[in-house]
Design a protein around this motif. Structure first.
Motif, PDB file in Angstrom:
ATOM      1  N   ALA A 254       0.826  -1.217   0.000  1.00  0.00           N
ATOM      2  CA  ALA A 254       0.000   0.000   0.000  1.00  0.00           C
ATOM      3  C   ALA A 254       0.858   1.264   0.000  1.00  0.00           C
ATOM      4  N   ILE A 255       2.162   1.101   0.253  1.00  0.00           N
ATOM      5  CA  ILE A 255       3.021   2.275   0.456  1.00  0.00           C
ATOM      6  C   ILE A 255       4.078   2.424  -0.635  1.00  0.00           C
ATOM      7  N   GLN A 256       4.545   1.288  -1.173  1.00  0.00           N
ATOM      8  CA  GLN A 256       5.692   1.335  -2.079  1.00  0.00           C
ATOM      9  C   GLN A 256       5.377   2.094  -3.372  1.00  0.00           C
ATOM     10  N   HIS A 257       6.434   2.641  -3.965  1.00  0.00           N
ATOM     11  CA  HIS A 257       6.322   3.240  -5.296  1.00  0.00           C
ATOM     12  C   HIS A 257       6.371   2.103  -6.319  1.00  0.00           C
ATOM     13  N   ASP A 258       5.675   2.258  -7.433  1.00  0.00           N
ATOM     14  CA  ASP A 258       5.659   1.203  -8.444  1.00  0.00           C
ATOM     15  C   ASP A 258       5.910   1.834  -9.808  1.00  0.00           C
ATOM     16  N   PHE A 259       6.503   1.063 -10.718  1.00  0.00           N
ATOM     17  CA  PHE A 259       6.880   1.646 -12.013  1.00  0.00           C
ATOM     18  C   PHE A 259       6.045   1.099 -13.163  1.00  0.00           C
ATOM     19  N   ARG A 260       4.977   0.354 -12.841  1.00  0.00           N
ATOM     20  CA  ARG A 260       4.105  -0.136 -13.917  1.00  0.00           C
ATOM     21  C   ARG A 260       3.056   0.922 -14.254  1.00  0.00           C
ATOM     22  N   TYR A 261       2.576   0.854 -15.481  1.00  0.00           N
ATOM     23  CA  TYR A 261       1.768   1.947 -16.034  1.00  0.00           C
ATOM     24  C   TYR A 261       0.495   2.215 -15.227  1.00  0.00           C
ATOM     25  N   ARG A 262      -0.287   1.155 -14.969  1.00  0.00           N
ATOM     26  CA  ARG A 262      -1.566   1.355 -14.277  1.00  0.00           C
ATOM     27  C   ARG A 262      -1.367   1.907 -12.859  1.00  0.00           C
ATOM     28  N   HIS A 266      -2.400   5.794 -11.504  1.00  0.00           N
ATOM     29  CA  HIS A 266      -3.268   5.954 -10.334  1.00  0.00           C
ATOM     30  C   HIS A 266      -2.559   6.751  -9.239  1.00  0.00           C
ATOM     31  N   ASP A 267      -1.324   6.360  -8.947  1.00  0.00           N
ATOM     32  CA  ASP A 267      -0.599   6.939  -7.820  1.00  0.00           C
ATOM     33  C   ASP A 267      -0.187   8.393  -8.077  1.00  0.00           C
ATOM     34  N   ILE A 268       0.253   8.685  -9.296  1.00  0.00           N
ATOM     35  CA  ILE A 268       0.808  10.010  -9.586  1.00  0.00           C
ATOM     36  C   ILE A 268      -0.269  10.975 -10.089  1.00  0.00           C
ATOM     37  N   LEU A 269      -1.178  10.463 -10.932  1.00  0.00           N
ATOM     38  CA  LEU A 269      -2.155  11.369 -11.567  1.00  0.00           C
ATOM     39  C   LEU A 269      -3.540  11.295 -10.922  1.00  0.00           C
ATOM     40  N   GLY A 270      -3.706  10.372  -9.961  1.00  0.00           N
ATOM     41  CA  GLY A 270      -4.968  10.325  -9.212  1.00  0.00           C
ATOM     42  C   GLY A 270      -6.152   9.842 -10.029  1.00  0.00           C
ATOM     43  N   LEU A 271      -6.011   8.653 -10.617  1.00  0.00           N
ATOM     44  CA  LEU A 271      -7.114   8.046 -11.373  1.00  0.00           C
ATOM     45  C   LEU A 271      -8.275   7.774 -10.414  1.00  0.00           C
ATOM     46  N   LYS A 272      -9.460   8.333 -10.706  1.00  0.00           N
ATOM     47  CA  LYS A 272     -10.638   8.126  -9.849  1.00  0.00           C
ATOM     48  C   LYS A 272     -11.814   7.724 -10.721  1.00  0.00           C
ATOM     49  N   ASN A 300      -1.747  -2.651 -22.123  1.00  0.00           N
ATOM     50  CA  ASN A 300      -0.422  -2.255 -21.632  1.00  0.00           C
ATOM     51  C   ASN A 300      -0.386  -1.768 -20.187  1.00  0.00           C
ATOM     52  N   GLY A 301      -1.511  -1.840 -19.489  1.00  0.00           N
ATOM     53  CA  GLY A 301      -1.575  -1.330 -18.112  1.00  0.00           C
ATOM     54  C   GLY A 301      -0.577  -1.963 -17.168  1.00  0.00           C
ATOM     55  N   SER A 302      -0.191  -3.219 -17.436  1.00  0.00           N
ATOM     56  CA  SER A 302       0.693  -3.914 -16.492  1.00  0.00           C
ATOM     57  C   SER A 302       2.169  -3.832 -16.895  1.00  0.00           C
ATOM     58  N   LEU A 303       2.467  -3.107 -17.976  1.00  0.00           N
ATOM     59  CA  LEU A 303       3.864  -2.984 -18.405  1.00  0.00           C
ATOM     60  C   LEU A 303       4.603  -1.928 -17.584  1.00  0.00           C
ATOM     61  N   GLU A 304       5.930  -2.077 -17.506  1.00  0.00           N
ATOM     62  CA  GLU A 304       6.761  -1.040 -16.880  1.00  0.00           C
ATOM     63  C   GLU A 304       6.699   0.215 -17.752  1.00  0.00           C
ATOM     64  N   PHE A 305       6.874   1.373 -17.127  1.00  0.00           N
ATOM     65  CA  PHE A 305       6.699   2.639 -17.851  1.00  0.00           C
ATOM     66  C   PHE A 305       7.571   2.753 -19.118  1.00  0.00           C
ATOM     67  N   PRO A 306       8.884   2.403 -19.072  1.00  0.00           N
ATOM     68  CA  PRO A 306       9.686   2.530 -20.307  1.00  0.00           C
ATOM     69  C   PRO A 306       9.133   1.679 -21.458  1.00  0.00           C
ATOM     70  N   GLU A 307       8.590   0.487 -21.133  1.00  0.00           N
ATOM     71  CA  GLU A 307       8.014  -0.373 -22.180  1.00  0.00           C
ATOM     72  C   GLU A 307       6.775   0.277 -22.788  1.00  0.00           C
ATOM     73  N   VAL A 308       6.014   1.001 -21.943  1.00  0.00           N
ATOM     74  CA  VAL A 308       4.811   1.687 -22.425  1.00  0.00           C
ATOM     75  C   VAL A 308       5.205   2.779 -23.422  1.00  0.00           C
ATOM     76  N   ALA A 309       6.275   3.519 -23.091  1.00  0.00           N
ATOM     77  CA  ALA A 309       6.748   4.583 -23.991  1.00  0.00           C
ATOM     78  C   ALA A 309       7.120   4.002 -25.357  1.00  0.00           C
ATOM     79  N   VAL A 310       7.804   2.843 -25.349  1.00  0.00           N
ATOM     80  CA  VAL A 310       8.184   2.170 -26.610  1.00  0.00           C
ATOM     81  C   VAL A 310       6.934   1.750 -27.368  1.00  0.00           C
ATOM     82  N   GLU A 311       5.942   1.225 -26.641  1.00  0.00           N
ATOM     83  CA  GLU A 311       4.701   0.748 -27.268  1.00  0.00           C
ATOM     84  C   GLU A 311       3.936   1.904 -27.916  1.00  0.00           C
ATOM     85  N   ILE A 312       3.929   3.081 -27.260  1.00  0.00           N
ATOM     86  CA  ILE A 312       3.256   4.258 -27.851  1.00  0.00           C
ATOM     87  C   ILE A 312       3.930   4.609 -29.174  1.00  0.00           C
ATOM     88  N   GLU A 313       5.267   4.600 -29.161  1.00  0.00           N
ATOM     89  CA  GLU A 313       6.055   4.896 -30.375  1.00  0.00           C
ATOM     90  C   GLU A 313       5.717   3.900 -31.491  1.00  0.00           C
TER      91      GLU A 313
END
Length: 622
Positions: A254-262, A266-272, A300-313
């Motif tokens: 509940a506390i750790q930082h995570d680097f996956r997209y979903r 949620h954690d940084i942009l406040g998905l509600k 792609n919600g479960s991918l790490e952020f760098p992989e998501v950036a590649v996928e968008i490209e």
């Protein structure tokens, strides 16, 4: 049978919108009736992720209002009410009926309406001579919010604080447990499934499991019960397993930082409620929906952020290539002789191009949306060094500690106050033993950054009570827990028991590992002490540790009391998909919290216990 919670809840809502009449295969009523929809704030949140405005129109809803707003009469039109069964809503319904606001009233309550409130409704309508206007009253058992096919929340705020509050009395705890049980009952009634319930001994998890077992038993005694349609299960292993946990089972998730997209979104942009707002490229805020209608999010919600950036490209390049292909095919060949056959060919290509335009436009919108979201995320990651926090926290959990210099330099480096506080708490959770001078240095570094350290001291307090638990055997362990409960009036699970194993080499959460073992149903020392409740079995076998349980289970519902998150949800979905054959796991919680929101609840508990400093208030932690 696959348990699809989102689909089942949507079907119930559509039936409700069609005045609880059967719906034909196209999803609309046989006879269209124009109507008005009245809901309260809670039920609006239930509807929001499932039904869009265009869907309301399709089902004949022409106007929709919140119940507490002033409304003008609309004659000759039926009104569908969808509200929680509480005193203020009942009073408002009686007032609306007495003023003859609408032609007829179809009342739908999100959970079972208690007898006293039903009597208030009846006497109120009778006294105002408007009882003829109330045509139907339904208990809908829909008091939960489904965000994805396998994700739901009971939207019960601050449950963790209420259950762990040192000043909470027995009656308050019982009321909270009752609310959770009622919400879970609604989920099971919607799925028409009576599960086998498993939970660890002691604490809120056992209290909820035991009360839910009793509620299901009482309900199954009546002939036309809500589960009769789902009663065709022949053998036990075809029923789902419901695994109930308390947030203290694994605080770190509940506390750790995570680097996956979903989890990051949620954690940084406040998905509600599947929606978020981010700054647009040209200034101003842009609102986006992220749900099952967005193929990129689902894939792609479960991918790490760098992989998501590649996928968008990749998607952008594919889109450009497809657009070029359409242009090439419809542009004709330069300098070619004109003849009839070419015209036919060109017309065919033009038709294909016209047909592919909507799909191409939609793809471009999705790519633009995720490019914008990823750009904002990247800005936050760089500004706050989030990648560094993620790596250090993972290393701490695997190694069971961190070098002192590395620890203090992170606390004095980049990041918001809450980032530093979360990192410090992860240090406390992951350390096998707490070095007092190191802990003091951490507190000093936090104070230097003007961080309220109540949450840090609260977790340290729980940890100090649990230090001896990690190595103790179960008998002495129970004694310590009893002592801790007497001391603080709260349930303390082994927050740190076997911390080194919390994340194995492939970084699997303890929750996921436990659920996997429970679904297998084989003897396993990690779960042999877990209790079993089977509401369909004789009462004598309830609440036992079971050796007769037949696995494996194909379907599981995992419920976290005290706040869940997208980290656990993602981890459980990965587990389900990587099983052979694929399993099905639904994840639910009392409320979905970001790391910041959960730490604020810990801060509140620390303050209630008189810990921490008054350097910064909660509002200053943003």
């Amino acid at each position: 049978m696959a348990l699809n919670l989102r689909q089942k809840q949507t079907e119930c809502i559509i039936r409700m919108l069609n005045l609880n009449q059967p719906v034909n295969p196209t999803g609309t009523a046989n006879e269209e009736v124009y109507k008005i929809l009245i809901y309260d704030k809670f039920c609006q949140n239930i509807l929001s992720p499932l039904i869009h405005v265009k869907d309301l129109r399709k089902h004949g809803v022409t106007l929709y209002f919140l119940i507490d707003k002033d409304r003008k009469p609309v004659h000759d039109v039926p009104a569908v009410y969808f509200v929680q069964p509480n005193h203020s809503n009942i009073q408002r319904i009686v007032a609306d009926a007495s003023r003859s606001l609408y032609d007829s009233f179809h009342l739908n309550f999100s959970s079972s309406i208690p007898r006293p409130l039903l009597e208030d409704l009846a006497s109120g309508a009778l006294n105002s001579d408007s009882i003829h206007r109330i045509l139907k009253v339904h208990d809908q058992y829909l008091e939960f919010v489904t965000l994805e096919d396998n994700l739901f929340s009971l939207s019960q705020k601050s449950t963790y604080v209420q259950l762990n509050d040192p000043s909470a009395g027995d009656k308050e705890i019982e009321d909270i447990i009752e609310r959770v049980v009622s919400g879970l009952f609604c989920v099971l009634a919607t799925l028409a499934a009576v599960p086998i319930i498993r939970c660890p001994r002691g604490g809120p998890a056992e209290m909820v499991a035991s009360a839910l077992d009793q509620k299901l038993r009482d309900h199954l005694l009546s002939k036309n019960n809500l589960f009769s349609e789902g009663g065709g299960f022949v053998s036990a292993f075809q029923r789902p397993i419901l695994c109930i946990f308390d947030r203290n089972f694994e605080l770190s998730a509940a506390i750790q930082h995570d680097f996956r997209y979903r989890p990051l979104v949620h954690d940084i942009l406040g998905l509600k409620l599947n929606r978020l707002s981010v700054p647009g490229e040209k200034g101003g805020m842009k609102s986006y929906e992220l749900d099952s209608s967005d193929p990129f999010w689902m894939a792609n919600g479960s991918l790490e952020f760098p992989e998501v950036a590649v996928e968008i490209e990749t998607q952008l390049n594919k889109y450009k290539k497809d657009v070029d292909e359409v242009n090439r095919r419809t542009g004709g060949t330069a300098g070619a002789e004109f003849d009839g056959t070419d015209l036919i060919g060109n017309t065919k290509h033009l038709m294909n191009a016209v047909n592919s335009l909507p799909e191409l436009t939609e793809r471009k919108q999705v790519i633009d949306k995720h490019t914008n979201i990823a750009t904002v995320l990247l800005g936050e990651i760089k500004e706050r060094s989030l990648d560094s926090y993620v790596k250090k926290e993972n290393d701490m959990m695997v190694r069971g500690g961190i070098d002192r210099n590395e620890l203090l330099s992170a606390l004095k480096g980049k990041g918001t106050k809450i980032d530093k506080l979360r990192f410090a708490i992860m240090y406390i959770i992951s350390s096998e033993t707490i070095n007092p001078s190191e802990a003091e240095a951490v507190e000093a570094a936090l104070r230097e950054s003007e961080v309220d350290i109540s949450a840090f001291q609260y977790v340290k307090k729980i940890k100090s009570l649990n230090v001896s638990l990690a190595s103790a055997n179960s008998a002495s362990r129970n004694n310590i827990v009893d002592w801790a409960e007497k001391l603080y009036g709260q349930s303390i699970s082994a927050v740190t028991a076997g911390v080194k194993n919390l994340l194995s080499s492939d970084r699997q959460l303890a929750l996921t590992r436990t659920v996997e073992a429970l679904m297998e149903g084989k003897p396993n020392p990690e779960i042999d002490s877990y209790l079993v409740f089977d509401p369909r079995a004789p009462k004598s076998s309830s609440g036992t540790t079971s050796s007769h349980l037949k696995g494996p289970f194909k379907e599981a519902i995992v419920f976290m009391i005290g706040g869940g998150n997208y980290v656990e949800y993602g981890s459980l979905q990965d587990l389900a998909q990587h099983q052979q054959p694929a399993k099905h796991v639904i994840y639910g919680t009392t409320e979905i919290l970001t790391g910041m929101e959960f730490v604020e609840q810990l801060t509140l508990l620390g303050q209630k216990m008189g810990l921490g400093s008054s350097v910064a208030t909660s509002s200053a932690t943003y």
